[in-house]
Write a protein that holds these residues in place. Structure first.
Motif, mmCIF file in Angstrom:
data_model
loop_
_atom_site.group_PDB
_atom_site.id
_atom_site.type_symbol
_atom_site.label_atom_id
_atom_site.label_comp_id
_atom_site.label_asym_id
_atom_site.label_seq_id
_atom_site.Cartn_x
_atom_site.Cartn_y
_atom_site.Cartn_z
ATOM 1 N N LEU A 96 0.811 -1.231 0.000
ATOM 2 C CA LEU A 96 0.000 0.000 0.000
ATOM 3 C C LEU A 96 0.839 1.272 0.000
ATOM 4 N N ILE A 124 -1.781 -5.845 -5.381
ATOM 5 C CA ILE A 124 -2.900 -5.620 -4.446
ATOM 6 C C ILE A 124 -4.163 -5.341 -5.253
ATOM 7 N N HIS A 139 1.187 -14.117 1.570
ATOM 8 C CA HIS A 139 0.164 -13.715 2.547
ATOM 9 C C HIS A 139 -1.053 -14.617 2.408
HETATM 10 C C1 LER Z 1 -0.974 -5.630 2.351
HETATM 11 O O1 LER Z 1 -0.195 -6.751 2.546
HETATM 12 C C2 LER Z 1 -2.256 -5.964 1.774
HETATM 13 O O2 LER Z 1 -2.522 -7.085 1.434
HETATM 14 C C3 LER Z 1 -3.209 -4.877 1.619
HETATM 15 O O3 LER Z 1 -4.340 -5.337 0.978
HETATM 16 C C4 LER Z 1 -3.542 -4.296 2.983
HETATM 17 O O4 LER Z 1 -4.858 -3.930 3.077
#
Ligand code: LER
Ligand code: MN
Length: 274
Positions: free
Chosen positions: A113, A154, A213
């Protein structure tokens, strides 16, 4: 594959002793659940004594998997793609502080971000040019300190460019720094990628990946929605990925509950992957 979960320390509001107390209690809790590390989302890493952090980690055989930098944009408004050069410079300076912290704690710095969103004064094309030139400067610092930067595609509800994995890979290849690697987030993958092609494409890009993630389709704990974590994680494991998968979800009903249920789900799943 190692497991961690995102936590923050409120280092901008807490007094020094409270920061290390908070860090110790989270690390002890995660260790008791058999996590390998913690991912820290920080605002002002320079306010934290890394010697103390390293001492706490080493005595418990725990690691910091990565450092989240998104608060730099959310709280300070500094971003790598900003139309004003002075603001971009501030964002780059902040990345420098994260790189120093990462060097001392043997972690990595996420570029997510902190890229920012373009305002009315700008447009997607200008924003991309700005992100690219800022990122080159960040890579130069990362090379000097020998720290990895993790570029994260993202979803387009949160950010305006580099939403897909392929756009991000093109940028990484164009910049061509050994210290710039890819972070793949299951939630953004779920929202942005074509389900008919993504699994084969992930196999292809897996060698570029240095951090993962995990959040389910609901952005809650893995196992609470319908994302195909088995295929997703197998792809990385079969490609020889030895890095972290880090839980980054809405922390509801609580951080503790998400940490527990994610570990229950993932430890069983990882055992089932041959
Ligand atoms: C940051 O790792 C991410 O995935 C963003 O979408 C945080 O909202
Ligand atoms: Mn993420």
């Amino acid at each position: 594959m190692k497991l961690s979960i995102v936590a923050s320390l409120n280092e901008n509001r807490l007094i020094q002793d409270e920061i290390y107390k908070k860090f110790t209690s989270i690390v002890d809790f995660l260790k008791s659940l058999l996590y390998d590390g913690i991912e820290l989302s920080l605002l002002e890493p320079e306010k934290i004594d890394t010697n103390k952090i390293v001492e706490i980690l080493e005595s418990r055989d725990m690691e910091i998997s990565a450092l989240g930098t998104g608060s730099t944009f959310i709280r300070f408004g500094y971003s790598l793609g900003h139309h004003e050069e002075s603001i971009r410079k501030k964002a780059i300076e902040r990345v420098g502080e994260f790189i120093k912290f990462a060097k001392e704690t043997n972690s990595k710095v996420i570029i997510g971000l902190i890229r920012g969103r373009y305002a009315h004064e700008s447009n997607p094309k200008k924003e991309r040019v700005n992100i690219e030139s800022s990122l080159k400067e960040c890579c130069r610092m990362a090379e000097i300190y020998d720290v990895e930067l993790l570029f994260e595609p993202i979803n387009s509800f949160e950010i305006d460019s580099y939403n897909t994995i392929s756009e991000s890979v093109n940028l990484i290849e164009k910049i061509g720094s050994d210290n710039l690697r890819l972070l793949i987030d299951s939630f953004h993958t779920y929202l942005e990628e074509d389900p008919g092609f993504i699994w084969d494409y992930l196999k292809k890009v897996a060698p570029l990946v240095s951090h993962v993630h995990l959040a389910d389709s609901t952005r809650r704990a893995p196992g609470s929605g319908h994302f195909d974590f088995k295929t997703f994680l197998s792809t990385f494991i079969h490609a020889g990925y030895k890095g972290y998968a880090s839980i980054e979800t809405i922390m509801k009903p609580s951080f503790e509950e998400v940490a527990r249920s994610s570990m229950d789900f993932l430890s069983l799943l990882l055992k089932s992957i041959k």
